[in-house]
Motif scaffolding. Structure first.
Motif, short mmCIF file in Angstrom:
data_model
loop_
_atom_site.label_atom_id
_atom_site.label_comp_id
_atom_site.label_asym_id
_atom_site.label_seq_id
_atom_site.Cartn_x
_atom_site.Cartn_y
_atom_site.Cartn_z
N TYR A 30 0.84 -1.20 0.00
CA TYR A 30 0.00 0.00 0.00
C TYR A 30 0.88 1.25 0.00
O TYR A 30 1.77 1.39 0.83
CB TYR A 30 -0.94 0.01 1.21
CG TYR A 30 -1.92 -1.12 1.15
CD1 TYR A 30 -3.14 -0.96 0.49
CD2 TYR A 30 -1.62 -2.36 1.69
CE1 TYR A 30 -4.04 -2.01 0.39
CE2 TYR A 30 -2.51 -3.41 1.60
CZ TYR A 30 -3.71 -3.23 0.95
OH TYR A 30 -4.59 -4.28 0.84
N LEU A 62 1.02 5.46 0.07
CA LEU A 62 0.36 6.71 0.42
C LEU A 62 1.15 7.84 -0.23
O LEU A 62 2.36 7.96 -0.03
CB LEU A 62 0.35 6.89 1.94
CG LEU A 62 0.01 8.27 2.50
CD1 LEU A 62 -1.42 8.66 2.15
CD2 LEU A 62 0.23 8.30 4.00
N GLU A 79 -3.82 -1.84 4.49
CA GLU A 79 -4.69 -0.70 4.18
C GLU A 79 -4.98 0.10 5.44
O GLU A 79 -4.98 1.33 5.42
CB GLU A 79 -5.98 -1.22 3.55
CG GLU A 79 -6.99 -0.15 3.23
CD GLU A 79 -8.28 -0.73 2.69
OE1 GLU A 79 -9.24 0.04 2.57
OE2 GLU A 79 -8.35 -1.94 2.41
N ALA A 105 -2.10 2.36 6.26
CA ALA A 105 -2.03 3.48 5.32
C ALA A 105 -3.08 4.54 5.65
O ALA A 105 -2.80 5.75 5.59
CB ALA A 105 -2.20 2.98 3.89
N ALA A 135 -2.53 8.34 6.82
CA ALA A 135 -3.18 9.42 6.08
C ALA A 135 -3.90 10.36 7.04
O ALA A 135 -3.87 11.58 6.86
CB ALA A 135 -4.16 8.84 5.06
N VAL A 165 -3.46 14.67 1.39
CA VAL A 165 -3.31 13.33 0.84
C VAL A 165 -3.77 13.35 -0.61
O VAL A 165 -4.83 13.89 -0.92
CB VAL A 165 -4.13 12.31 1.65
CG1 VAL A 165 -4.12 10.95 0.97
CG2 VAL A 165 -3.59 12.20 3.07
N ILE A 177 -4.13 6.86 -2.06
CA ILE A 177 -3.66 5.60 -1.49
C ILE A 177 -3.97 4.54 -2.53
O ILE A 177 -5.10 4.44 -3.00
CB ILE A 177 -4.36 5.25 -0.15
CG1 ILE A 177 -3.94 6.22 0.96
CG2 ILE A 177 -4.03 3.81 0.26
CD1 ILE A 177 -4.62 5.97 2.29
N VAL A 190 -10.13 9.11 0.63
CA VAL A 190 -9.27 9.00 1.81
C VAL A 190 -9.85 9.84 2.94
O VAL A 190 -9.95 9.38 4.08
CB VAL A 190 -7.82 9.42 1.50
CG1 VAL A 190 -7.00 9.51 2.78
CG2 VAL A 190 -7.18 8.45 0.52
#
Length: 82
Positions: free
Chosen positions: A3, A5, A32, A35, A39, A49, A52, A64
């Motif tokens: 994952y 970001l 996930e 991440a 975030a 952000v 992702i 996100v």
């Protein structure tokens, strides 16, 4: 670390291209959940952000933000108690 970001101090562009993402250094996470938690910390710190992405995951900035809302609310409640 599947994952990634992507974030920056500026808002994401209207059209998110590979060229624009290549200008950023992604931060990688094994899940996930990790991440999204990262975030939320990025958002709380005032940065933006952009994306992702990972296995079966492609969350835009708005997605996100929606997914991070419960985490951000938790941070807000914790801060108010002090």
């Amino acid at each position: 670390m599947p994952y990634a970001l992507y974030y920056a101090t500026t808002s994401p562009p209207q059209e998110l291209t590979e060229q624009k993402l290549d200008a950023l250094v992604p931060v990688h996470f094994s899940s996930e959940k990790d991440a999204l938690h990262a975030a939320a910390l990025v958002l709380r710190g005032g940065q933006r952000v952009w994306l992702i992405e990972g296995p079966d995951v492609y969350y835009t900035a708005n997605e996100v933000l929606q997914r991070c809302q419960p985490i951000l609310e938790l941070f807000s409640r914790t801060t108010r108690r002090r």
